[in-house]
Design an enzyme around this catalytic site. Structure first.
Site, short mmCIF file in Angstrom:
data_model
loop_
_atom_site.label_atom_id
_atom_site.label_comp_id
_atom_site.label_asym_id
_atom_site.label_seq_id
_atom_site.Cartn_x
_atom_site.Cartn_y
_atom_site.Cartn_z
CG ASP A 80 66.77 78.81 65.90
OD1 ASP A 80 66.46 78.14 66.91
OD2 ASP A 80 66.38 79.98 65.69
CD1 TRP B 10 61.35 82.19 64.89
CD2 TRP B 10 62.50 83.88 65.79
NE1 TRP B 10 60.61 82.73 65.91
CE2 TRP B 10 61.29 83.77 66.47
CE3 TRP B 10 63.40 84.88 66.18
CZ2 TRP B 10 60.93 84.61 67.52
CZ3 TRP B 10 63.04 85.73 67.22
CH2 TRP B 10 61.82 85.59 67.88
CE LYS C 236 59.81 79.97 71.41
NZ LYS C 236 60.79 80.26 70.39
C1 LIG Z 1 61.39 81.65 69.92
C2 LIG Z 1 62.42 81.48 68.87
C3 LIG Z 1 63.56 82.29 68.79
C4 LIG Z 1 63.81 83.43 69.73
O1 LIG Z 1 64.21 82.97 70.93
P1 LIG Z 1 64.64 83.96 72.12
O2 LIG Z 1 65.10 82.98 73.14
O3 LIG Z 1 63.43 84.74 72.50
O4 LIG Z 1 65.73 84.83 71.61
C5 LIG Z 1 64.49 82.02 67.81
N1 LIG Z 1 64.31 81.02 66.93
C6 LIG Z 1 63.23 80.23 66.97
C7 LIG Z 1 63.08 79.13 65.98
C8 LIG Z 1 62.25 80.44 67.93
O5 LIG Z 1 61.16 79.65 67.97
#
Ligand SMILES: *Cc1c(COP(=O)(O)O)cnc(C)c1O
Length: 360
Positions: free
Chosen positions: A172, A102, A196
């Site tokens: 993030d 990511w 999540k």
């Molecule tokens: C799941 C995840 C993403 C991607 O998220 P989307 O909502 O599917 O774009 C990005 N960064 C992290 C850390 C993630 O766990």
């Protein structure tokens, strides 16, 4: 009805209480005669849901008034473009720490709009640790520094933030939002996809310091400009109404549980159950260095692909689903987000013990 223990990395478990409330309110929300799904986002009933949701998130995370909270669409992945479009606006440079896929995607996307620099990486050891940095590693002229706070695939987490001096830090927090208290003032911006730890997929939460909004590149599409959403209370167009409503139920649940300090205590207890077992097992072992272990995602292996496959199959049959690890790490991964009850982890550990005895 038998609900399984779902260890999926995302979308993942929601608190049962949240699902039950949603079920109760499915056909009629309050006395409105309609489902939240069917409501106009411009109605006063929906605005009340929205306002309460934002207020509760601000309270739980202790978000200062000089930060905007935005409820957007497009997932965390859309932020990988929105961040450079909106914030690579002074020197067109930004620094990234590459702690997994990511983080790398954010870095690669930013490179399309300006000069993105990888300051450090843990790719050399399959991202099993958080690289150490000092203030001197960062470019003081960078427009921002980006990190991925909790690396969902690899199971690492920042326990100490990098010192970026005056350069705004962006994180993030998709897979660790609301898992423990976080000092929002240390960041220029935080963002997270909801699927999540918060709600079904479809809403992305952005928490951004006001002074960082308003200098987007000219090419920025209207919908990708933070100003558009900040000036319209996240209602420039139709927001992901239902996902925001579920997020609101989750925030209420967190308040009822005692807030983020209490949630953290619970998460530490759950994670320690699993890590203690892994540290003492002769068959299973964790893949991450101890000091950088995630509270949310726990990857582990037996070192034998056939045994891993057997474990995944047998655990699934026993009601523990989605334990297969990400293809880039192999083995297993238990994602134990807020909604995973401690019994789920206790029973998983008991199952692992039994499996180890039977297959020794
Ligand atoms: C799941 C995840 C993403 C991607 O998220 P989307 O909502 O599917 O774009 C990005 N960064 C992290 C850390 C993630 O766990």
């Amino acid at each position: 009805m038998a609900r399984v223990y779902n260890f999926s990395a995302g979308p993942s478990m929601l608190p049962e209480e949240v699902l039950k409330t949603a079920a109760d309110e499915m056909l009629e929300f309050g006395t409105t005669g309609q489902s939240v799904m069917e409501m106009s986002h411009r109605s006063k009933e929906y605005q009340a849901i929205f306002d309460e949701t934002e207020a509760n998130l601000r309270e739980i995370m202790n978000i200062p008034d000089n930060y905007k909270v935005l409820f957007l669409q497009g997932g965390a992945s859309t932020q990988f473009a929105m961040i450079p479009l909106n914030l690579m606006n002074k020197n067109k440079k930004a620094d990234f720490i590459i702690t997994g896929q990511w983080a790398n995607k954010a870095f690669k996307e930013a490179g399309r709009y300006g000069e993105a620099r990888a300051v450090a990486s843990s790719a050399d050891k399959t991202y099993s640790y958080i690289p150490k940095t000092t203030a001197a590693d960062f470019d003081p002229d960078a427009d921002f520094v980006h990190i991925c706070m909790n690396n969902t695939i690899y199971g690492t987490k920042y326990n100490e933030l990098p010192d970026t001096g005056d350069v705004p830090l962006i994180a993030d927090i998709s897979s660790c939002i609301l898992s423990e208290p976080i000092d929002v003032t240390k960041f220029g911006m935080l963002y997270a996809g909801a699927q999540k730890n918060v709600a079904p997929a479809g809403v992305t939460i952005v928490i951004i310091r006001e002074d960082l909004i308003g200098n987007a590149m000219d090419i920025t599409p209207t919908m990708l400009n933070y100003v558009t959403h900040a000036e319209n209370g996240s209602m420039f167009n139709t927001p992901p109404c239902y996902a925001i409503y579920i997020a609101g139920l989750t925030f209420k649940w967190i308040k009822k549980m005692g807030g983020l300090e209490a949630i953290k205590e619970m998460n530490v207890k759950k994670a320690n159950l699993l890590y203690d077992f892994l540290d003492n097992s002769k068959m299973f072992k964790g893949t991450v260095v101890a000091e950088d272990r995630s509270l949310m995602n726990v990857p582990f292996v037996t070192g034998n692909d056939e045994l891993d496959a057997k474990f995944v199959a047998e655990s699934k049959a026993a009601g523990f689903v989605n334990l297969k690890g990400h293809r880039s790490v192999g083995g297993m991964r238990a994602s134990i987000y807020n909604a995973m009850p401690i019994e789920g982890v206790e029973k998983l550990v008991a199952f692992m013990k039994k499996f180890e005895e039977e297959n020794a």
